[in-house]
Design an enzyme around this catalytic site. Structure first.
Site, PDB file in Angstrom:
ATOM      1  N   LYS A 166      38.861  -9.329   1.105  1.00 47.07           N
ATOM      2  CA  LYS A 166      37.609  -8.914   1.748  1.00 47.07           C
ATOM      3  C   LYS A 166      37.542  -9.739   3.032  1.00 47.07           C
ATOM      4  O   LYS A 166      36.892 -10.789   3.102  1.00 47.07           O
ATOM      5  CB  LYS A 166      36.422  -9.146   0.812  1.00 47.07           C
TER       6      LYS A 166
HETATM    7  N1  PMP Z   1      35.268  -1.181  -0.059  1.00 51.07           N
HETATM    8  C1  PMP Z   1      34.760  -1.890   0.966  1.00 51.07           C
HETATM    9  C2  PMP Z   1      35.354  -1.736   2.318  1.00 51.07           C
HETATM   10  C3  PMP Z   1      33.659  -2.744   0.757  1.00 51.07           C
HETATM   11  O1  PMP Z   1      33.153  -3.437   1.777  1.00 51.07           O
HETATM   12  C4  PMP Z   1      33.107  -2.833  -0.533  1.00 51.07           C
HETATM   13  C5  PMP Z   1      31.932  -3.741  -0.750  1.00 51.07           C
HETATM   14  N2  PMP Z   1      32.333  -5.042  -1.060  1.00 51.07           N
HETATM   15  C6  PMP Z   1      33.672  -2.069  -1.572  1.00 51.07           C
HETATM   16  C7  PMP Z   1      34.746  -1.256  -1.298  1.00 51.07           C
HETATM   17  C8  PMP Z   1      33.129  -2.155  -2.957  1.00 51.07           C
HETATM   18  O2  PMP Z   1      33.411  -3.418  -3.514  1.00 51.07           O
HETATM   19  P1  PMP Z   1      32.417  -4.110  -4.555  1.00 51.07           P
HETATM   20  O3  PMP Z   1      32.158  -3.102  -5.609  1.00 51.07           O
HETATM   21  O4  PMP Z   1      33.195  -5.272  -5.047  1.00 51.07           O
HETATM   22  O5  PMP Z   1      31.199  -4.467  -3.816  1.00 51.07           O
END
Ligand code: PMP
Length: 311
Positions: A166
């Site tokens: 991330k």
């Molecule tokens: N893809 C992206 C690009 C994101 O920013 C997020 C949010 N974190 C997600 C998918 C979903 O991830 P999560 O369920 O861990 O929030």
């Protein structure tokens, strides 16, 4: 002026009351600053998390803390603290900020020791802020779904970007796509991947109901979301077959229901992608409910962990 207590939607993020955790200490909100010559700012050597607090407890907190540590490693740096330390600091920030339902944002970046690309072992900073936050989309979005437009921006290949992290760098793509989508009158963008296959939205993963089954793209060039994994587990518990595979863009036309998952979006129904329309059907509605139950179950884990840390 004091902003405490309000939802703070229109108050700039650098001009609020409260405390932010910065490198191990709680500092006054407005003083949580970084130097303009920070490596993280110039070269995107920065990773972050987005976390949601429900009734004062952060959903899947430890998974998020572990992902922050892992994201930093993908970029080649170590955090100066462990996932357990991050858990404790995040709980403290949420508690001291008096947040019941809100958002927590941990972020870590290479500091300002030098601006060499191969910076070496320079100090890494970590900050955690939290604030009250309602739903991402307008009231009614959960009921009626949101409208997506397919973006011209694509998710990059794993040979081009640190796709498992991330990482701030990846959000250059998301911000371009989100601006483009909003300018065209959509609520959000749907991004294809570098091969032209279905990928995800700007900040959420994608699911399609095809026949009786739930299909979702393989996360081989975008984030395998914590919400995505929670929803897959819930669907399987409900007896729904879940298929993770490469999905062609044209297959959207055969879907009856489409939804997104993410920390901010939760389980968010999609009403349309470009001119294709979908219903907010049985499977999506069941998974919206199952997600609420998963949040309630996780609160017990959170309380047990917090009690363990205190005792
Ligand atoms: N893809 C992206 C690009 C994101 O920013 C997020 C949010 N974190 C997600 C998918 C979903 O991830 P999560 O369920 O861990 O929030």
């Amino acid at each position: 002026m004091s902003h405490n207590g309000a939802l703070l939607l229109d108050v700039p993020l650098d001009d609020r009351d409260g405390l932010i955790w910065l490198d191990g200490e709680l500092v006054p909100w407005r003083e949580a600053r970084l130097h303009v010559l920070s490596h993280g700012l110039h070269y995107a050597s920065s990773v972050f998390e987005g976390e949601r607090a429900y009734a004062g407890r952060v959903f899947k907190l430890h998974d998020h803390s572990e992902r922050l540590v892992a994201s930093a490693r993908e970029l080649g740096f170590e955090l100066p603290c462990t996932a357990d330390d991050l858990d404790a600091a995040t709980r403290e920030v949420v508690r001291r900020s008096g947040i019941t339902d809100g958002y927590a944002r941990p972020v870590a970046w290479r500091g300002s020791h030098n601006l060499r690309l191969a910076s070496g072992d320079i100090p890494v900073h970590v900050a955690i802020a939290a604030w009250p936050w309602p739903d991402v989309f307008a009231p009614g979005a959960r009921l009626h779904g949101i409208r997506l437009g397919t973006s011209r921006w694509r998710r990059p290949s794993p040979h081009t970007a640190p796709v498992r992290a991330k990482a701030a760098s990846l959000y250059a793509i998301s911000t371009l796509a989100a601006h483009e989508a909003e300018a065209a009158g959509f609520d959000d963008a749907l991004l294809l991947d570098h091969r032209g296959l279905l990928a995800e939205a700007t900040g959420a993963n994608l699911f399609l109901v095809l026949g009786q089954e739930l299909h979702t793209p393989v996360p081989d060039c975008f984030l395998d979301g914590i919400t995505r994994r929670t929803v897959i587990e819930s669907a399987r518990d409900l007896g729904v077959t879940v298929v993770e595979r490469h999905i062609e863009r044209g297959e959207l036309a055969g879907a009856t229901e489409v939804f997104l998952t993410g920390t901010a979006y939760e389980v968010q129904p999609v009403a349309s992608v470009d001119d294709l329309e979908f219903t907010v059907g049985e499977v999506t509605t069941a998974l919206v409910k199952a997600f609420e139950q998963a949040v309630a179950r996780d609160a017990e884990v959170h309380d047990a962990a917090a009690a363990g840390a205190a005792g």
